[in-house]
Write an enzyme that holds these catalytic residues in place. Structure first.
Site, PDB file in Angstrom:
ATOM      1  N   CYS A 196      63.371  42.899  50.708  1.00  0.00           N
ATOM      2  CA  CYS A 196      64.261  41.734  50.811  1.00  0.00           C
ATOM      3  C   CYS A 196      65.062  41.484  49.533  1.00  0.00           C
ATOM      4  O   CYS A 196      65.998  40.686  49.538  1.00  0.00           O
ATOM      5  CB  CYS A 196      63.457  40.484  51.172  1.00  0.00           C
ATOM      6  SG  CYS A 196      62.723  40.604  52.796  1.00  0.00           S
TER       7      CYS A 196
HETATM    8  N1  COA Z   1      51.674  29.770  66.650  1.00  0.00           N
HETATM    9  C1  COA Z   1      50.681  28.868  66.500  1.00  0.00           C
HETATM   10  N2  COA Z   1      49.794  28.896  65.500  1.00  0.00           N
HETATM   11  C2  COA Z   1      49.892  29.908  64.602  1.00  0.00           C
HETATM   12  C3  COA Z   1      50.892  30.880  64.697  1.00  0.00           C
HETATM   13  C4  COA Z   1      51.803  30.802  65.770  1.00  0.00           C
HETATM   14  N3  COA Z   1      52.796  31.690  65.939  1.00  0.00           N
HETATM   15  N4  COA Z   1      50.762  31.753  63.675  1.00  0.00           N
HETATM   16  C5  COA Z   1      49.699  31.338  62.961  1.00  0.00           C
HETATM   17  N5  COA Z   1      49.161  30.232  63.517  1.00  0.00           N
HETATM   18  C6  COA Z   1      47.996  29.466  63.079  1.00  0.00           C
HETATM   19  C7  COA Z   1      47.051  30.309  62.258  1.00  0.00           C
HETATM   20  O1  COA Z   1      46.160  31.023  63.085  1.00  0.00           O
HETATM   21  C8  COA Z   1      46.347  29.260  61.438  1.00  0.00           C
HETATM   22  O2  COA Z   1      45.351  28.633  62.223  1.00  0.00           O
HETATM   23  P1  COA Z   1      43.974  28.128  61.564  1.00  0.00           P
HETATM   24  O3  COA Z   1      44.394  27.072  60.578  1.00  0.00           O
HETATM   25  O4  COA Z   1      43.251  27.613  62.746  1.00  0.00           O
HETATM   26  O5  COA Z   1      43.375  29.327  60.914  1.00  0.00           O
HETATM   27  C9  COA Z   1      47.453  28.223  61.174  1.00  0.00           C
HETATM   28  O6  COA Z   1      48.412  28.416  62.205  1.00  0.00           O
HETATM   29  C10 COA Z   1      48.109  28.385  59.829  1.00  0.00           C
HETATM   30  O7  COA Z   1      48.482  29.765  59.685  1.00  0.00           O
HETATM   31  P2  COA Z   1      49.108  30.337  58.349  1.00  0.00           P
HETATM   32  O8  COA Z   1      49.410  31.785  58.552  1.00  0.00           O
HETATM   33  O9  COA Z   1      48.258  29.959  57.190  1.00  0.00           O
HETATM   34  O10 COA Z   1      50.463  29.503  58.342  1.00  0.00           O
HETATM   35  P3  COA Z   1      51.435  29.171  57.156  1.00  0.00           P
HETATM   36  O11 COA Z   1      51.582  27.713  57.043  1.00  0.00           O
HETATM   37  O12 COA Z   1      51.113  29.927  55.904  1.00  0.00           O
HETATM   38  O13 COA Z   1      52.838  29.723  57.730  1.00  0.00           O
HETATM   39  C11 COA Z   1      54.284  31.598  57.383  1.00  0.00           C
HETATM   40  C12 COA Z   1      52.987  31.098  58.010  1.00  0.00           C
HETATM   41  C13 COA Z   1      54.399  33.095  57.627  1.00  0.00           C
HETATM   42  C14 COA Z   1      55.451  30.890  58.035  1.00  0.00           C
HETATM   43  C15 COA Z   1      54.306  31.298  55.856  1.00  0.00           C
HETATM   44  O14 COA Z   1      53.077  31.650  55.284  1.00  0.00           O
HETATM   45  C16 COA Z   1      55.401  31.989  55.103  1.00  0.00           C
HETATM   46  O15 COA Z   1      56.567  31.933  55.458  1.00  0.00           O
HETATM   47  N6  COA Z   1      55.059  32.600  53.952  1.00  0.00           N
HETATM   48  C17 COA Z   1      56.011  33.246  53.081  1.00  0.00           C
HETATM   49  C18 COA Z   1      56.340  34.572  53.655  1.00  0.00           C
HETATM   50  C19 COA Z   1      57.433  35.272  52.901  1.00  0.00           C
HETATM   51  O16 COA Z   1      58.131  34.748  52.092  1.00  0.00           O
HETATM   52  N7  COA Z   1      57.554  36.514  53.200  1.00  0.00           N
HETATM   53  C20 COA Z   1      58.557  37.308  52.650  1.00  0.00           C
HETATM   54  C21 COA Z   1      58.853  38.262  53.705  1.00  0.00           C
HETATM   55  S1  COA Z   1      60.278  39.074  53.332  1.00  0.00           S
END
Ligand code: COA
Length: 373
Positions: A156
């Protein structure tokens, strides 16, 4: 050393868009069928039931509402769940080449340049169609311009790395005009069967023209004040697709040859790294937070961008200071900071300073400080 100016940018947006609701409906249909087909094993504890996705979660966790894609039907078909792209012959342009040309056209028009005035074509993106010939050389051929071209892949952060590469050529005098293009088909590396990540990416292409400042009229474009790059190894964003897959003694699963991330860890580790990089970079140029009019950041997560801006500015950023296209485009990898720069820089006046910043897998990050001329 020559000064460098960004004299034009261009954007190509695929025509089809997928909303969170549409994506979740397709994903949940897949989940329902998987759980029904594996009911016996799930009941016996030999297989874990899949959990459904949720459109509200996606928006709250990331700021994403929809994404543009190159093939909506394939992605939303629970029997397919990936884009379907026609296999092209060697004697026709690849899809990424077509996207590149569509973004380059408005970029050159904005700069008032034609293809035959270009020295170098740099294709910078997360996923390339093949090892060789370089996509940049194919783009050069169909564009009808450029002495040479090559590809760069720094995930990215690719656009920021390519801007520094092109700027260095112009600074040293080995090129006068460098075209940088970011054709991202992120939907093809995304695992649409993975609840944690199926909503993250979209497809798009951006382009930017870098020129020797002596060739650009006063008052036109953005002067490149400085560029800074940084990398630090991490497995928290990884894709094991590669040319050795066929030769590996243990065959990899499909999922292992697609994008995988630990989003929470990425958020926690990358946000402070990027904020510090921008603060150090701005300081290096005797600028302070008060001098920054705009931050054109990589669009991965709206909460992450708010945190980075808070650390850089020492206060909450306004929407104008931290423009976002996440809701409409989702994460478009290297192209994303260029989209926001393209869409949200016209109102800046002479002397205004902004920072374009890409970051992602590697980890990798790059910042480009620009000043409106
Ligand atoms: N729908 C519903 N629930 C979901 C889900 C979905 N699609 N995906 C995950 N969950 C759940 C998880 O299972 C977890 O449940 P739990 O609390 O019971 O264990 C909860 O939601 C939180 O999941 P988590 O993965 O910790 O969410 P988050 O708040 O960290 O958000 C992202 C996820 C990916 C949006 C976030 O972490 C992010 O954007 N991070 C930065 C990524 C980034 O910059 N990447 C660069 C790539 S180029």
């Amino acid at each position: 050393m020559n000064n460098v100016v960004i004299s034009g940018t261009g954007l190509y947006t695929p025509p089809e868009s997928v909303s969170n609701e549409e994506l979740v409906t397709a994903f949940n249909a897949y989940v329902e069928r998987f759980n029904r087909d594996h009911a016996g094993e799930i009941d016996a504890g030999r297989c874990e039931a899949l959990a459904p996705s949720n459109a509200d979660f996606i928006y709250k966790a990331s700021g994403i509402k929809s994404r543009y894609v190159v093939d909506k039907a394939g992605i939303l078909d629970p029997d397919v769940m990936h884009p379907r792209i026609r296999t092209r012959g060697n004697d026709e342009p690849s899809l990424q080449c077509e996207m590149a040309l569509a973004a380059i056209e408005p970029c050159l028009a904005q700069a008032g340049r034609s293809a035959d005035e270009i020295d170098a074509v740099l294709v910078a993106c997360s996923n390339l169609p093949r090892p060789y010939p370089a996509l940049a050389v194919e783009v050069q051929q169909y564009l009808g311009g450029g002495r040479f071209g090559f590809d760069l892949n720094v995930a990215c952060a690719s656009a920021a790395f390519a801007i520094q590469t092109g700027a260095d050529m112009i600074r040293s005098g080995s090129a006068r005009r460098v075209l940088m293009v970011n054709p991202e088909i992120c939907s093809a590396h995304l695992n649409f069967r993975d609840r944690d990540s199926h909503f993250i990416f979209g497809d798009v292409c951006t382009a930017a023209l870098l020129e020797n400042a002596d060739d650009v009229a006063d008052g036109e474009g953005f002067e490149v004040v400085g560029t800074r790059l940084q990398t630090r190894f991490s497995n928290n964003i990884r894709n094991n697709f590669g040319f050795l897959n066929r030769s590996e003694t243990e065959p990899r699963t499909d999922a292992d040859r697609l994008f995988v991330q630990n989003g929470r860890r990425v958020f926690k580790e990358v946000a402070p790294m990027v904020a510090q990089m921008i603060v150090d970079h701005v300081g290096e140029h005797d600028l302070s937070a008060d001098d920054i009019k705009r931050l054109w950041l990589h669009q991965a997560n709206i909460n992450m961008n708010s945190l980075i801006c808070r650390r850089v500015l020492g206060r909450e950023a306004s929407q104008a200071e931290m423009p976002s296209v996440l809701a409409e485009y989702a994460n478009t990898s290297s192209a994303s900071p260029v989209i926001v720069f393209h869409k949200f820089s016209d109102d800046m006046v002479a002397g205004d300073v902004g920072v374009l910043c890409g970051f992602g897998a590697g980890y990798s990050a790059g910042s480009v400080i620009v000043r409106r001329r």
